[in-house]
Design an enzyme around this catalytic site. Structure first.
Site, mmCIF file in Angstrom:
data_model
loop_
_atom_site.group_PDB
_atom_site.id
_atom_site.type_symbol
_atom_site.label_atom_id
_atom_site.label_comp_id
_atom_site.label_asym_id
_atom_site.label_seq_id
_atom_site.Cartn_x
_atom_site.Cartn_y
_atom_site.Cartn_z
ATOM 1 N N HIS A 8 -2.107 -3.328 9.310
ATOM 2 C CA HIS A 8 -2.881 -2.568 8.307
ATOM 3 C C HIS A 8 -4.303 -2.405 8.817
ATOM 4 C CE1 HIS A 8 -4.316 -1.361 4.323
ATOM 5 N NE2 HIS A 8 -5.101 -2.408 4.240
ATOM 6 N N GLU A 24 0.830 -1.201 0.000
ATOM 7 C CA GLU A 24 0.000 0.000 0.000
ATOM 8 C C GLU A 24 0.861 1.245 0.000
ATOM 9 O OE1 GLU A 24 -1.835 0.802 3.811
ATOM 10 O OE2 GLU A 24 -3.719 1.362 2.851
ATOM 11 N N ASP A 83 3.540 -1.754 5.919
ATOM 12 C CA ASP A 83 2.606 -2.529 6.750
ATOM 13 C C ASP A 83 3.014 -4.000 6.871
ATOM 14 O OD1 ASP A 83 1.164 -0.229 7.090
ATOM 15 O OD2 ASP A 83 -0.573 -0.863 5.911
ATOM 16 N N HIS A 142 -1.801 7.070 9.176
ATOM 17 C CA HIS A 142 -1.266 6.373 8.005
ATOM 18 C C HIS A 142 -0.062 7.110 7.413
ATOM 19 C CE1 HIS A 142 -1.150 3.894 4.454
ATOM 20 N NE2 HIS A 142 -1.013 5.007 3.758
ATOM 21 N N GLU A 148 -7.197 -1.644 7.688
ATOM 22 C CA GLU A 148 -8.356 -2.226 7.014
ATOM 23 C C GLU A 148 -8.423 -3.752 7.165
ATOM 24 O OE1 GLU A 148 -6.349 0.072 5.978
ATOM 25 O OE2 GLU A 148 -7.349 1.575 4.733
ATOM 26 N N HIS A 151 2.515 4.527 1.018
ATOM 27 C CA HIS A 151 2.799 5.121 2.324
ATOM 28 C C HIS A 151 3.502 6.457 2.136
ATOM 29 C CE1 HIS A 151 1.419 1.507 4.305
ATOM 30 N NE2 HIS A 151 1.560 2.119 5.463
ATOM 31 N N GLU A 165 4.298 5.334 12.014
ATOM 32 C CA GLU A 165 4.865 4.392 11.046
ATOM 33 C C GLU A 165 6.231 4.874 10.551
ATOM 34 O OE1 GLU A 165 1.400 1.882 8.930
ATOM 35 O OE2 GLU A 165 1.568 3.926 8.166
#
Ligand code: ZN
Ligand code: MN
Length: 258
Positions: free
Chosen positions: A119, A33, A44, A176, A121, A35, A181
Site C-alpha cells: 500500500h 481500501e 493490498d 492504484h 501510503e 480498489h 494490481e
C-alpha cells in the site's frame, strides 16, 4: 500443519524451532481500501501476503499475519478516504504497529525481518516504525538485527513493465487498482475480480498540489486511478515472478551471503 510458512498456523515450539534455525520473518503490510468497482477491498493485503508466502517457501521463511489496515488512503494514490469501504489508520497508529511488532519479534529472538508492503501510503509510516523500533531496542543493542523494507512494485523489472505497458508505464502512483494490481489479483485470486464491473474512466490527471478537506474532483468515479484495460492473469504471473525472484535474491544476499 507443521509445513506451513504461515507463522500463526504453527504451534509455538515449531515457530521457536524455525526462528532458532535462522528463518527470515516476513511482515506483509496492507490496507483495507477501495480498489475500484471490480476488485476486493483486500487487494493490498492479498498481494504482499501471497508474494511473501512464495518467497518464504524458497528461503525457509515465515510469514506473519498481515497488517490488514493501512495508513490513510490519499486521493492521488488510493482514491482517498471518501470512498465507501476504505478503513484508514492514522500514520502514527500505523508506525506504532510496525514498531511494536518489530520489538516483539526482537524479543522472540528474530533477527531477520523483511517488511513486504502493498500500500503506497504505508511507505513513510513503515520507515518511521522501523526507526522507532531501533530507538526502542537501542541501536547499540540491535547488532545482529537486520530489517529489510520492500515495496513489492519496486521488484518489477523494467523489461517486464515494457511488456505489460507497450504504450508506456503510467507510474506506480497512478497504478492504484489498475493493470498491475488487477493482473496480479487475476493470477492469484480471480474470484475476487470482476472485470465486467470496471468502468475504465481513467486515467486521472492530477494537479501538482493537494487540497483539503474535499478530495479533488479529478479522482475517477470508479476509484481506479489509471485503467484496468489490458489486465490479464498471464501478465499477473510475470509480475508476481519478478516480485518473488527479486525478494528471494535480496534475502539470499542480505541474510545468507549467497
Ligand atoms: Zn492497492
Ligand atoms: Mn493501496
Amino acid at each position: 500443519m507443521s509445513h506451513s510458512v504461515f507463522y500463526a498456523e504453527l504451534p509455538w515450539p515449531e515457530t521457536e524451532r524455525r526462528v532458532r534455525a535462522g528463518a527470515p520473518v516476513f511482515l506483509p503490510l496492507g490496507a483495507t481500501e477501495q480498489h475500484g468497482r471490480h476488485m476486493a477491498l483486500n487487494t493490498d493485503v492479498v498481494l504482499p501476503t501471497s508474494i511473501a508466502a512464495r518467497v518464504a517457501r524458497r528461503v525457509d521463511g515465515l510469514v506473519l499475519p498481515a497488517v490488514a489496515y493501512g495508513n490513510r488512503s490519499q486521493p492521488k494514490t488510493g482514491g482517498g478516504p471518501s470512498f465507501p469501504g476504505t478503513l484508514n489508520l492514522a500514520a502514527n497508529t500505523f508506525s506504532f504497529i510496525v514498531r511494536d511488532l518489530i520489538c516483539e519479534l526482537y524479543r522472540q529472538n528474530v533477527r531477520r525481518v523483511v517488511t513486504v508492503n502493498g500500500h503506497y501510503e504505508n511507505v513513510w509510516p513503515t520507515i518511521e516504525g522501523i526507526e522507532l523500533a531501533l530507538d526502542a531496542i537501542g541501536r547499540d543493542r540491535a547488532q545482529g538485527l537486520k530489517i529489510i523494507r520492500i515495496d513489492h512494485w519496486d521488484m518489477i523489472r523494467k523489461s517486464t513493465l515494457e511488456r505489460v505497458f507497450p504504450s508506456g508505464y503510467p507510474g506506480i502512483e497512478l497504478e492504484h487498482a489498475s493493470v498491475l494490481e488487477t493482473s496480479m489479483m487475476l493470477a492469484l485470486r480471480p474470484e475476487l475480480v470482476d472485470l465486467k464491473q470496471a468502468l475504465n474512466d481513467g486515467p486521472a490527471c492530477f494537479l501538482p498540489y493537494d487540497r483539503y478537506p474535499e478530495p479533488p474532483p479529478e479522482v475517477p468515479m470508479s476509484g481506479v486511478l489509471s485503467l484496468t484495460e489490458g489486465s490479464s492473469a498471464e501478465k499477473g504471473e510475470w509480475l508476481l515472478r519478478d516480485c518473488e525472484d527479486g525478494i528471494v535474491d535480496i534475502v539470499n544476499r542480505e541474510f545468507f551471503a549467497r
